[in-house]
Scaffold this motif. Sequence first.
Motif, short mmCIF file in Angstrom:
data_model
loop_
_atom_site.label_atom_id
_atom_site.label_comp_id
_atom_site.label_asym_id
_atom_site.label_seq_id
_atom_site.Cartn_x
_atom_site.Cartn_y
_atom_site.Cartn_z
N VAL A 172 0.81 -1.03 -0.06
CA VAL A 172 -0.04 0.04 -0.11
C VAL A 172 1.01 1.29 0.02
O VAL A 172 0.75 2.34 -0.72
CB VAL A 172 -0.77 0.01 1.40
CG1 VAL A 172 -1.59 1.29 1.35
CG2 VAL A 172 -1.98 -1.16 1.10
N LEU A 226 -6.22 -4.80 3.28
CA LEU A 226 -6.68 -3.73 3.97
C LEU A 226 -8.23 -3.59 2.85
O LEU A 226 -9.11 -2.89 3.63
CB LEU A 226 -5.92 -2.63 3.46
CG LEU A 226 -6.32 -1.29 3.91
CD1 LEU A 226 -6.65 -1.25 5.49
CD2 LEU A 226 -5.30 0.03 3.72
N ILE A 268 -9.16 -3.43 11.04
CA ILE A 268 -8.45 -2.41 10.25
C ILE A 268 -7.47 -1.75 11.62
O ILE A 268 -6.17 -1.48 11.16
CB ILE A 268 -9.24 -1.15 9.93
CG1 ILE A 268 -10.10 -1.57 8.57
CG2 ILE A 268 -8.55 0.23 9.61
CD1 ILE A 268 -11.02 -0.66 8.31
N LEU A 269 -7.89 -1.84 12.83
CA LEU A 269 -6.95 -1.34 13.67
C LEU A 269 -5.96 -2.45 13.85
O LEU A 269 -4.86 -2.20 14.10
CB LEU A 269 -7.64 -1.11 14.95
CG LEU A 269 -8.73 -0.05 15.06
CD1 LEU A 269 -9.62 0.21 16.27
CD2 LEU A 269 -7.82 1.14 14.65
N PHE A 291 -4.64 -4.21 11.66
CA PHE A 291 -3.74 -4.05 10.33
C PHE A 291 -2.81 -2.81 10.79
O PHE A 291 -1.57 -3.01 10.57
CB PHE A 291 -4.66 -3.71 9.23
CG PHE A 291 -4.04 -3.37 8.07
CD1 PHE A 291 -3.57 -4.06 7.20
CD2 PHE A 291 -3.69 -1.93 7.92
CE1 PHE A 291 -2.83 -3.62 5.96
CE2 PHE A 291 -3.09 -1.64 6.61
CZ PHE A 291 -2.57 -2.37 5.80
N LEU A 292 -3.33 -1.92 11.49
CA LEU A 292 -2.45 -0.56 11.75
C LEU A 292 -1.52 -1.19 12.75
O LEU A 292 -0.30 -0.68 12.72
CB LEU A 292 -3.42 0.57 12.21
CG LEU A 292 -4.09 1.02 11.29
CD1 LEU A 292 -5.10 2.43 11.87
CD2 LEU A 292 -3.21 1.92 10.37
N PHE A 293 -1.91 -2.08 13.89
CA PHE A 293 -1.08 -2.32 14.80
C PHE A 293 0.11 -3.09 14.22
O PHE A 293 1.30 -2.88 14.19
CB PHE A 293 -1.99 -3.31 15.71
CG PHE A 293 -0.97 -3.79 16.84
CD1 PHE A 293 -0.44 -3.19 17.93
CD2 PHE A 293 -0.68 -5.08 16.72
CE1 PHE A 293 0.17 -3.70 18.90
CE2 PHE A 293 0.19 -5.68 17.69
CZ PHE A 293 0.74 -4.90 18.77
N SER A 333 2.55 -0.94 12.32
CA SER A 333 3.66 -0.31 13.13
C SER A 333 4.61 -1.13 13.87
O SER A 333 5.48 -0.78 14.59
CB SER A 333 2.81 0.42 14.32
OG SER A 333 2.04 -0.25 15.17
N TYR A 340 -5.91 2.84 20.19
CA TYR A 340 -6.54 1.79 19.73
C TYR A 340 -8.05 1.73 20.49
O TYR A 340 -9.21 1.66 19.83
CB TYR A 340 -5.96 0.50 19.74
CG TYR A 340 -4.80 0.41 18.93
CD1 TYR A 340 -4.80 0.25 17.59
CD2 TYR A 340 -3.44 0.30 19.40
CE1 TYR A 340 -3.74 0.30 16.84
CE2 TYR A 340 -2.44 0.39 18.81
CZ TYR A 340 -2.51 0.24 17.29
OH TYR A 340 -1.37 0.07 16.60
N SER A 383 -7.32 5.76 1.81
CA SER A 383 -6.32 5.21 2.42
C SER A 383 -4.86 4.86 1.97
O SER A 383 -4.03 4.62 2.20
CB SER A 383 -6.94 3.87 3.10
OG SER A 383 -7.22 2.84 2.09
N GLY A 413 -1.73 6.24 2.60
CA GLY A 413 -0.51 5.41 3.00
C GLY A 413 0.64 5.67 2.07
O GLY A 413 1.82 5.58 2.55
#
Lengths: 388, 118
Positions: free
Chosen positions: A12, A41, A78-79, A81-83, A86, A113, A218, A222
Motif C-alpha cells: 500500500v 486492507l 483495520i486497527l 492492520f494498523l497495529f 506499526s 486503539y 487510505s 499510505g
Amino acid sequence: MFDACRRSVEAVFGRQTSARGRPGGRGAGLQLDSVISPFILYGLIALGGVGVLLALPRERFSLALPGYIVGSAAGGGILLFLFFASQDPDPAAFAGPEVADAPLGVIPNPYFYAFALLGLAAAMRVITHPKPVYSALYFILTILATSGLFLILSAEFMAFALIIIYAGAILITYLFVIMLATQAPQEELVENQPEYDRLAREPVAATAAGFVLLAILSTMLGRGVPVLTMDESAFEGDQLLAQLPTRIERSLREEYALDEGVGIRPIERIAREITATGPDGPFLVDPMTRTVVVEVVNDAGDGARRTVAWPADLAITNPEGVGWELIKAHPGAIEIAGVILLMAMRGATILARKQIQLDEDAKRDMAMARSGIGGGGSRAGGSEEETD
Amino acid sequence: MDVFALSLAQADFPQPMHAITLYHYLLVSAVMFCLGLIGFVTRRNLIIMFLCTEMMFQAAGIAMIAFGRFYLDYTGQVFVIFVLTVAAAEAALALALVVLLFRRKESLDGTAWAVLKG
C-alpha cells in the motif's frame, strides 16, 4: 500474519521491499505479494461496508445486530492492520529515529486503539440507529473518543474545548430540537417510528461510494505519509517563551526568590525593568541557550548583571501555545469568527420566530397524513400562508 | 516500561508521535469522514443529516490536529477552533431551519422538500 500485514503495508505504501535488505530471499514471490496484499486492507474496508450496509435501517426485518458485528469486526481488523503495520522491522521509516532507538522497538499506544475503536463504533451507531435521540447520544460518545485522541496528540486545550462546546452546547441543542420536532411515539417500538427514520435512502449505492472513497483515501494517505518528514528543530517552543517575558519572570520568581546565592532579590526589580527588553536592556532572554540576563540586586545594590539559566521545567503549555498562535497569526480570523457567530445568532432568532399558519386544506392534509390515510406527500406547498 | 503511560506529552511535546504514526490518525479520520458521508447520504431525517455533517467536521479536526502534532506547531489546533466556530454557527442556523420546516410539514423527512430542487 505479521508478514502478510507487513507486506500489505509495504504494498500500500509503495515501498521497495527489496531495498530493505531483509534476510531470507523471497525472490519471485515478492511481486505477487506486493500486488495481492493491499487487498487485506481493501477486504477489511469492504467488510466494513457490508457491515454498515446491513446495519442501516431497513424495512420489515432488521439486520442491525449482524451488521454491528460485521462492522466491529472490520473496524477491529483495520486497527489490527494498523497495529501490525506499526510493528514494522524498520520503525524509523514509520515513526522517526527516536522510536527506532527505543528498547523494544515500537511500543504501541493502547489508548489510541481504544479511543479509535470506541469512536468509530459510536460513529457507526450514529448513522445506523433508527431513533434520533440515540443517534445524538452516540454522537456524544464519538466526541468523547475524539477528545481522547486529541489528548494523546497533546492538544489538551482542544480536547476540553471539544467536550465543552460540542458535547455540552451543540449536542444539547440537537437534543432539544429532536425532542421538539418529533411526534410523540405511541410506544417504544421501532415500527412506530416515522417512515423517514425506519428506511434508509439508497443504502447500497451510498455505502459502496463511501467505502470506495475510503479505499482510495487510505491508499493515497499510505503512499503520502511516509514521504513526509518531521523536523523537530521547527518546534518554536523556546522562541515562543522568549516572547513571553512575564512568564519567564514568574517562573524565575518561583525558582530563585529565596535563593541567596543567585542574588536577584528583590525580584520585583526585574518586573519593573522587564519592559526594557533588548540587547542593551537589563532583561535579555536567549532562547537558544535557555538563559536570561537579570540585574543582580543584592544588599550592596551594585546592580551587576548576571546570566541565569531558565528553570528546567519552564515550558510552553498547550493553551499558551494555541492562544499565542491565535493572536499572533490569525487576529483577523478571530474577528471574522465573531461576526459569523453573531450572524448565526441573529439568523437563528429570526428564523425561529417566523410563525406559520396553515389554512384549512393544509390542516386537513396534515391530519390525513398523520392518521395514515395518505395523500400528505402529494400536497403542494402553495396553500400555506406565513406571517412574520 | 511506560506502555500504559498515557503520554499526555506536555513534557515531551517536541517528540515525534511514539509508535502511533501519522497514518494511524489519518486512517481513523478517513474512516470517520466516510461514515459521516454515508450517513448524510442515506439517512432521511434532517437532524441526523446535520449530525453527520458534524461528524465529518470531527474527522477533519482529527486530521488537522494530527498534522499539527506531526509538524510540531499549533496551526492545526487553531484551525480546529475555527471549525468549532463554524460548526456552532451551522448548528444554530440549521436547527432553526429544521424547526421551521417541521412546523410547516410536521415531518423531518428530507425528501419531503424535494420540491426545492426546482
